[in-house]
Design a protein around this motif. Sequence first.
Motif, PDB file in Angstrom:
ATOM      1  N   ALA A  29      43.777 137.511 -22.410  1.00  0.00           N
ATOM      2  CA  ALA A  29      42.232 136.244 -21.814  1.00  0.00           C
ATOM      3  C   ALA A  29      42.643 135.661 -21.051  1.00  0.00           C
ATOM      4  CB  ALA A  29      41.674 136.229 -23.196  1.00  0.00           C
ATOM      5  N   SER A  30      41.288 135.137 -20.285  1.00  0.00           N
ATOM      6  CA  SER A  30      41.189 134.148 -19.056  1.00  0.00           C
ATOM      7  C   SER A  30      39.742 133.869 -18.642  1.00  0.00           C
ATOM      8  CB  SER A  30      42.162 134.219 -18.099  1.00  0.00           C
ATOM      9  OG  SER A  30      41.397 135.188 -16.859  1.00  0.00           O
ATOM     10  N   GLY A  31      39.590 132.657 -18.155  1.00  0.00           N
ATOM     11  CA  GLY A  31      37.871 132.532 -18.028  1.00  0.00           C
ATOM     12  C   GLY A  31      37.993 131.605 -16.529  1.00  0.00           C
ATOM     13  N   TYR A  32      36.170 131.491 -16.061  1.00  0.00           N
ATOM     14  CA  TYR A  32      36.251 130.569 -14.837  1.00  0.00           C
ATOM     15  C   TYR A  32      34.598 130.248 -15.264  1.00  0.00           C
ATOM     16  CZ  TYR A  32      34.793 129.196 -10.685  1.00  0.00           C
ATOM     17  OH  TYR A  32      33.867 128.619  -9.590  1.00  0.00           O
ATOM     18  N   ASN A  33      35.055 128.870 -15.150  1.00  0.00           N
ATOM     19  CA  ASN A  33      33.684 128.015 -15.381  1.00  0.00           C
ATOM     20  C   ASN A  33      33.753 127.419 -14.108  1.00  0.00           C
ATOM     21  OD1 ASN A  33      33.533 128.105 -18.833  1.00  0.00           O
ATOM     22  ND2 ASN A  33      35.032 127.398 -18.589  1.00  0.00           N
ATOM     23  N   GLY A  34      32.292 127.593 -13.378  1.00  0.00           N
ATOM     24  CA  GLY A  34      31.638 126.969 -12.148  1.00  0.00           C
ATOM     25  C   GLY A  34      30.851 126.445 -12.957  1.00  0.00           C
ATOM     26  N   HIS A  35      30.031 126.131 -11.467  1.00  0.00           N
ATOM     27  CA  HIS A  35      29.241 125.007 -12.033  1.00  0.00           C
ATOM     28  C   HIS A  35      27.826 125.561 -12.834  1.00  0.00           C
ATOM     29  CE1 HIS A  35      26.097 126.940  -9.272  1.00  0.00           C
ATOM     30  NE2 HIS A  35      27.493 127.338  -8.561  1.00  0.00           N
ATOM     31  N   LEU A  36      26.827 124.712 -13.145  1.00  0.00           N
ATOM     32  CA  LEU A  36      26.018 125.225 -13.949  1.00  0.00           C
ATOM     33  C   LEU A  36      25.566 127.078 -13.757  1.00  0.00           C
ATOM     34  CD1 LEU A  36      24.780 125.000 -16.859  1.00  0.00           C
ATOM     35  CD2 LEU A  36      22.593 123.769 -16.200  1.00  0.00           C
ATOM     36  N   ASN A  37      25.114 127.203 -12.360  1.00  0.00           N
ATOM     37  CA  ASN A  37      23.748 128.402 -12.232  1.00  0.00           C
ATOM     38  C   ASN A  37      24.916 129.264 -11.674  1.00  0.00           C
ATOM     39  OD1 ASN A  37      21.875 127.179 -12.848  1.00  0.00           O
ATOM     40  ND2 ASN A  37      21.521 125.815 -11.418  1.00  0.00           N
ATOM     41  N   ASP A  38      26.724 128.784 -11.446  1.00  0.00           N
ATOM     42  CA  ASP A  38      27.662 129.707 -10.968  1.00  0.00           C
ATOM     43  C   ASP A  38      27.374 131.610 -11.791  1.00  0.00           C
ATOM     44  OD1 ASP A  38      29.387 131.268  -9.746  1.00  0.00           O
ATOM     45  OD2 ASP A  38      31.186 128.992  -9.967  1.00  0.00           O
ATOM     46  N   VAL A  39      26.635 132.577 -11.509  1.00  0.00           N
ATOM     47  CA  VAL A  39      26.960 133.722 -11.983  1.00  0.00           C
ATOM     48  C   VAL A  39      28.100 134.349 -11.775  1.00  0.00           C
ATOM     49  CG1 VAL A  39      24.417 134.474 -11.488  1.00  0.00           C
ATOM     50  CG2 VAL A  39      26.783 134.761  -9.510  1.00  0.00           C
ATOM     51  N   LEU A  40      28.949 133.536 -11.272  1.00  0.00           N
ATOM     52  CA  LEU A  40      30.326 134.622 -11.342  1.00  0.00           C
ATOM     53  C   LEU A  40      31.404 133.768 -12.760  1.00  0.00           C
ATOM     54  CD1 LEU A  40      31.377 134.549  -7.405  1.00  0.00           C
ATOM     55  CD2 LEU A  40      30.781 136.325  -8.611  1.00  0.00           C
ATOM     56  N   SER A  41      30.658 132.483 -12.940  1.00  0.00           N
ATOM     57  CA  SER A  41      31.652 132.185 -14.828  1.00  0.00           C
ATOM     58  C   SER A  41      31.943 132.976 -15.660  1.00  0.00           C
ATOM     59  CB  SER A  41      30.632 130.732 -14.984  1.00  0.00           C
ATOM     60  OG  SER A  41      30.134 129.379 -14.186  1.00  0.00           O
ATOM     61  N   GLY A  42      32.545 133.257 -16.200  1.00  0.00           N
ATOM     62  CA  GLY A  42      32.674 133.931 -17.075  1.00  0.00           C
ATOM     63  C   GLY A  42      33.827 133.975 -17.899  1.00  0.00           C
ATOM     64  N   MET A  43      33.349 135.183 -18.922  1.00  0.00           N
ATOM     65  CA  MET A  43      35.407 135.001 -19.392  1.00  0.00           C
ATOM     66  C   MET A  43      36.112 136.808 -18.572  1.00  0.00           C
ATOM     67  SD  MET A  43      35.819 133.210 -21.115  1.00  0.00           S
ATOM     68  CE  MET A  43      37.506 133.378 -21.520  1.00  0.00           C
ATOM     69  N   ASP A  44      37.412 137.043 -19.175  1.00  0.00           N
ATOM     70  CA  ASP A  44      37.679 138.265 -18.513  1.00  0.00           C
ATOM     71  C   ASP A  44      39.169 138.560 -19.722  1.00  0.00           C
ATOM     72  OD1 ASP A  44      38.080 140.183 -16.688  1.00  0.00           O
ATOM     73  OD2 ASP A  44      40.463 139.112 -16.307  1.00  0.00           O
ATOM     74  N   ILE A  45      39.027 139.754 -19.343  1.00  0.00           N
ATOM     75  CA  ILE A  45      40.063 140.359 -20.372  1.00  0.00           C
ATOM     76  C   ILE A  45      40.808 141.643 -20.041  1.00  0.00           C
ATOM     77  CG2 ILE A  45      39.095 141.830 -22.070  1.00  0.00           C
ATOM     78  CD1 ILE A  45      41.287 140.473 -24.049  1.00  0.00           C
ATOM     79  N   SER A  46      42.155 141.737 -19.624  1.00  0.00           N
ATOM     80  CA  SER A  46      42.682 142.690 -18.979  1.00  0.00           C
ATOM     81  C   SER A  46      44.169 143.038 -19.759  1.00  0.00           C
ATOM     82  CB  SER A  46      42.885 141.810 -17.943  1.00  0.00           C
ATOM     83  OG  SER A  46      44.660 142.990 -16.493  1.00  0.00           O
ATOM     84  N   HIS A  47      44.537 144.131 -19.068  1.00  0.00           N
ATOM     85  CA  HIS A  47      45.996 144.791 -19.804  1.00  0.00           C
ATOM     86  C   HIS A  47      46.909 144.982 -18.778  1.00  0.00           C
ATOM     87  CE1 HIS A  47      49.121 148.444 -19.871  1.00  0.00           C
ATOM     88  NE2 HIS A  47      48.964 148.631 -20.824  1.00  0.00           N
ATOM     89  N   ARG A  48      48.247 144.307 -19.487  1.00  0.00           N
ATOM     90  CA  ARG A  48      48.931 143.884 -18.403  1.00  0.00           C
ATOM     91  C   ARG A  48      50.789 144.693 -19.109  1.00  0.00           C
ATOM     92  NH1 ARG A  48      49.393 140.239 -13.993  1.00  0.00           N
ATOM     93  NH2 ARG A  48      47.067 139.752 -13.667  1.00  0.00           N
ATOM     94  N   GLY A  49      51.006 146.067 -18.489  1.00  0.00           N
ATOM     95  CA  GLY A  49      52.352 147.072 -19.458  1.00  0.00           C
ATOM     96  C   GLY A  49      53.136 146.670 -18.153  1.00  0.00           C
ATOM     97  N   GLY A  50      54.723 146.996 -19.342  1.00  0.00           N
ATOM     98  CA  GLY A  50      55.622 147.094 -18.171  1.00  0.00           C
ATOM     99  C   GLY A  50      56.975 147.366 -19.230  1.00  0.00           C
ATOM    100  N   VAL A  51      58.237 147.789 -19.231  1.00  0.00           N
ATOM    101  CA  VAL A  51      58.846 147.958 -18.696  1.00  0.00           C
ATOM    102  C   VAL A  51      59.223 147.301 -20.448  1.00  0.00           C
ATOM    103  CG1 VAL A  51      60.262 149.323 -17.996  1.00  0.00           C
ATOM    104  CG2 VAL A  51      61.399 147.079 -17.847  1.00  0.00           C
ATOM    105  N   PRO A  52      60.151 147.468 -22.238  1.00  0.00           N
ATOM    106  CA  PRO A  52      60.370 146.407 -22.746  1.00  0.00           C
ATOM    107  C   PRO A  52      61.175 145.221 -22.510  1.00  0.00           C
ATOM    108  CG  PRO A  52      60.557 148.375 -23.628  1.00  0.00           C
ATOM    109  CD  PRO A  52      60.196 148.896 -21.987  1.00  0.00           C
TER     110      PRO A  52
END
Length: 297
Positions: free
Chosen positions: A182-205
């Motif tokens: 989980a990660s996120g970006y906080n821009g200025h008050l009216n920044d429509v690109l502000s928000g949260m994200d969640i991503s899958h990461r995979g690899g060998v054990p």
Amino acid sequence: MDNLTPNMTELSPFHKGEQHLQEITGRRRLTEKIGRNFIRPYLTEQHQDFFRELRYLFLSRRDGDGWPLPLFLQDDLPLMTVPDDQHLILHGPPGDLQEGQRLGVLGLDLTNRRRNRVNGRIIAREEDLIILRVDQAYGNCPQYIDLEDVGRLPAPGPEVTLTYLTPELEGFIRANRRFFIASGYNGHLNDVLSGMDISHRGGVPGFVQVVAPDRLIFPDYSGNNFFNTLGNILMDGKAGLMFIDFLSGARLRILGKARIIFKNFEEAGWTPDPDAPEANRLVEVEIEKVLHAPGGP
């Protein structure tokens, strides 16, 4: 204007952290062109059908201290309904999800490796459901996802809070071949690109390496060059990781300060694995909080 140059009078789907990483890797113009065609403010019919059939879901939000917090939800159908191309209605959500919160959503079907992401905001909360307004929606390729037949997970035991990893938890991490970040970006008050994200990461054990009880590192492999997660980390400096045992239901969440390592990997304690893809970059997480819920009976 050549065919790779975007029309900059239109709003880019990438914030300045993502753009910076695209620029220094030499992928900025091409990625911008792809992103404008690929990242939409609505759900395609295919994505609507996909989310309607999911039995488990991965979410991210900010906790009360501002840390990106990953969440796992599961239920029998319907886990969610999709009334139209701009809204998701989530049934039986956690009680701490409230109107106005930004939410990252990852739909992932491990039986066929399909995954789609939605970033949006909660516009209404009722007793047993929330309504999410879609800001961005897009699919991801199946790269680095291992197939797994996932049934209903047992309920985990009570969650324990720590500030470091015990040897048992270090072993749990090393045995895993995937995690969710989980990660996120906080821009200025009216920044429509502000928000949260969640991503899958995979690899060998072992692809996530614990270098100290309060520090771990993991590789960034070649991908779609959007740099959604790393762009957020570059701007926000925080991340939340979640490891899940899909047999026992055990869950481990790690919240901490995150930074990108671009060179001198060995100095960070990284040990290359000859059986794994080459790491282009590393991400280091200095652990602030560990949330461990052991597996059920």
